[in-house]
Design a protein around this motif. Structure first.
Motif, PDB file in Angstrom:
ATOM      1  N   PRO A 283       0.672  -1.486  -0.341  1.00  9.61           N
ATOM      2  CA  PRO A 283      -0.149   0.332  -0.002  1.00  9.61           C
ATOM      3  C   PRO A 283       0.891   1.048   0.287  1.00  9.61           C
ATOM      4  N   SER A 284       1.700   0.968   0.518  1.00  5.26           N
ATOM      5  CA  SER A 284       2.613   1.978   0.562  1.00  5.26           C
ATOM      6  C   SER A 284       3.867   2.599  -1.108  1.00  5.26           C
ATOM      7  N   ASN A 285       3.191   2.103  -2.003  1.00  6.28           N
ATOM      8  CA  ASN A 285       4.437   1.793  -2.944  1.00  6.28           C
ATOM      9  C   ASN A 285       3.401   2.629  -4.428  1.00  6.28           C
TER      10      ASN A 285
ATOM     11  N   ILE B 139      -8.026  -7.267  -5.615  1.00  4.63           N
ATOM     12  CA  ILE B 139      -9.121  -8.250  -5.306  1.00  4.63           C
ATOM     13  C   ILE B 139      -9.412  -8.614  -4.111  1.00  4.63           C
ATOM     14  N   GLY B 140      -8.322  -8.368  -2.987  1.00  3.97           N
ATOM     15  CA  GLY B 140      -8.201  -8.181  -1.481  1.00  3.97           C
ATOM     16  C   GLY B 140      -6.637  -7.829  -1.089  1.00  3.97           C
ATOM     17  N   ARG B 141      -6.660  -8.143   0.440  1.00  5.65           N
ATOM     18  CA  ARG B 141      -5.323  -7.883   0.868  1.00  5.65           C
ATOM     19  C   ARG B 141      -4.400  -9.164   1.469  1.00  5.65           C
ATOM     20  N   ARG B 142      -3.340  -8.985   1.373  1.00  3.43           N
ATOM     21  CA  ARG B 142      -2.755 -10.234   2.494  1.00  3.43           C
ATOM     22  C   ARG B 142      -2.114  -9.224   3.921  1.00  3.43           C
ATOM     23  N   PRO B 143      -3.003 -10.021   5.597  1.00  2.00           N
ATOM     24  CA  PRO B 143      -2.484  -9.186   6.600  1.00  2.00           C
ATOM     25  C   PRO B 143      -0.806  -9.448   7.111  1.00  2.00           C
TER      26      PRO B 143
ATOM     27  N   TYR C  72       4.673  -8.008   4.459  1.00  7.10           N
ATOM     28  CA  TYR C  72       5.663  -7.584   3.839  1.00  7.10           C
ATOM     29  C   TYR C  72       6.084  -7.410   5.715  1.00  7.10           C
ATOM     30  N   PRO C  73       8.146  -7.354   5.417  1.00  7.41           N
ATOM     31  CA  PRO C  73       8.046  -7.551   6.161  1.00  7.41           C
ATOM     32  C   PRO C  73       8.702  -5.535   6.438  1.00  7.41           C
ATOM     33  N   ALA C  74       8.634  -4.066   7.622  1.00 12.62           N
ATOM     34  CA  ALA C  74       8.418  -3.080   7.390  1.00 12.62           C
ATOM     35  C   ALA C  74       9.001  -2.599   8.585  1.00 12.62           C
ATOM     36  N   LYS C  75       9.477  -1.210   8.687  1.00  7.74           N
ATOM     37  CA  LYS C  75      10.288  -0.599   9.335  1.00  7.74           C
ATOM     38  C   LYS C  75      10.193  -0.786  11.357  1.00  7.74           C
ATOM     39  N   VAL C  76       8.582  -0.826  10.760  1.00  7.79           N
ATOM     40  CA  VAL C  76       8.034  -0.885  12.461  1.00  7.79           C
ATOM     41  C   VAL C  76       7.247  -2.013  11.918  1.00  7.79           C
ATOM     42  N   GLY C  77       6.981  -3.347  12.515  1.00  7.67           N
ATOM     43  CA  GLY C  77       5.956  -4.515  12.192  1.00  7.67           C
ATOM     44  C   GLY C  77       5.989  -4.444  11.239  1.00  7.67           C
ATOM     45  N   ARG C  78       4.957  -5.422  10.748  1.00 10.14           N
ATOM     46  CA  ARG C  78       4.748  -5.641   9.349  1.00 10.14           C
ATOM     47  C   ARG C  78       3.582  -4.616   8.606  1.00 10.14           C
ATOM     48  N   GLU C  79       3.664  -4.718   7.230  1.00 10.03           N
ATOM     49  CA  GLU C  79       2.402  -4.413   5.768  1.00 10.03           C
ATOM     50  C   GLU C  79       2.575  -5.163   5.220  1.00 10.03           C
ATOM     51  N   ASP C  80       0.677  -4.580   5.600  1.00 12.56           N
ATOM     52  CA  ASP C  80      -0.828  -5.515   4.602  1.00 12.56           C
ATOM     53  C   ASP C  80       0.444  -5.650   3.351  1.00 12.56           C
ATOM     54  N   ALA C  81      -0.207  -6.264   2.229  1.00 12.08           N
ATOM     55  CA  ALA C  81      -0.027  -6.435   0.612  1.00 12.08           C
ATOM     56  C   ALA C  81      -1.669  -6.189   0.112  1.00 12.08           C
ATOM     57  N   ILE C  82      -1.222  -5.565  -1.166  1.00 10.54           N
ATOM     58  CA  ILE C  82      -2.809  -5.641  -2.280  1.00 10.54           C
ATOM     59  C   ILE C  82      -3.263  -6.809  -2.794  1.00 10.54           C
ATOM     60  N   VAL C  83      -3.660  -7.133  -3.033  1.00 15.14           N
ATOM     61  CA  VAL C  83      -2.846  -8.582  -3.628  1.00 15.14           C
ATOM     62  C   VAL C  83      -4.801  -7.879  -5.205  1.00 15.14           C
ATOM     63  N   MET C  84      -3.386  -8.240  -6.499  1.00 13.13           N
ATOM     64  CA  MET C  84      -3.888  -7.677  -7.145  1.00 13.13           C
ATOM     65  C   MET C  84      -4.225  -9.388  -7.960  1.00 13.13           C
TER      66      MET C  84
END
Length: 156
Positions: free
Chosen positions: A113-115, A130-134, A137-149
Motif C-alpha cells: 500500500p505504501s507504493n 481483489i483482496g489484501r494479505r494482512p 511484508y516486513p516493514a521498518k516497524v512491524g509488518r505491512e499488508d499487501a494489496i493483492v491484484m
C-alpha cells in the motif's frame, strides 16, 4: 512540461552473470531486498526471469511464476536511474506476454500500500485489487499488508 524520450530497451532472459547487477539494484531499491541466492533459486526453478537491458547495462528485471493456467509476478523493478521513462510498463507488458505464451489465463501480484507508483502502473495495464494479505511484508516497524491484484488475460 518536457517530454523525455524512452531509451532503446531490450528485454532478454536473465542469465547467471546478471545476478550481481540484479541483486545490487534490488538492494538499492528496497528496504527488505531479495538476496542474490533467491534470484539464483528462481533461475534454477525455471521461473521466467527477465532483464531489461539499456545502454549496455541492466536497467530493470522481472520474475514470473507460471503454473496451472495462472501466473504470478514475483518481482518487478526498474533501477533508480531509469525510472519515469515508461520502462516499468514495457517490462510488465513483456511479463504478461510470457504469461500468455505459457498458457496463463490470469495473473496475480502483491504490492505494498505504501507504493502508489507501482499500484498506478499495475492499474494502468488493467490489474484490479481483489483482496489484501494482512501483515504480508516486513516493514521498518512491524509488518505491512499487501494489496493483492489480478488481471484476466482471457475472457472467462
Amino acid at each position: 512540461m518536457v517530454a523525455v524520450a524512452r531509451p532503446h530497451a531490450e528485454v532478454r532472459a536473465m542469465r547467471r552473470d546478471d545476478l550481481p547487477a540484479v541483486s545490487a539494484m534490488e538492494s538499492a531499491s528496497y528496504d527488505f531486498p531479495w538476496s542474490e541466492g533467491i534470484f539464483s533459486d528462481c533461475l534454477k526453478a525455471g521461473h521466467p526471469c527477465w532483464v531489461l537491458w539499456v545502454d549496455g547495462e541492466v536497467a530493470g528485471y522481472g520474475v514470473l511464476s507460471v503454473a496451472a493456467g495462472e501466473a504470478h509476478v514475483l518481482n518487478l523493478c526498474i533501477g533508480q536511474a531509469h525510472r519515469g521513462l515508461g520502462l516499468g510498463r514495457h517490462l510488465l507488458k513483456r511479463l504478461l506476454d510470457v504469461a500468455r505464451w505459457n498458457g496463463a489465463q490470469r495473473v496475480f501480484l502483491e504490492v505494498r500500500p505504501s507504493n502508489p507508483v507501482a499500484q498506478t502502473l499495475y492499474q494502468s495495464v488493467g490489474f484490479i485489487e481483489i483482496g489484501r494479505r494482512p501483515k504480508y511484508y516486513p516493514a521498518k516497524v512491524g509488518r505491512e499488508d499487501a494489496i493483492v491484484m489480478a488481471l484476466e488475460l482471457v475472457a472467462p
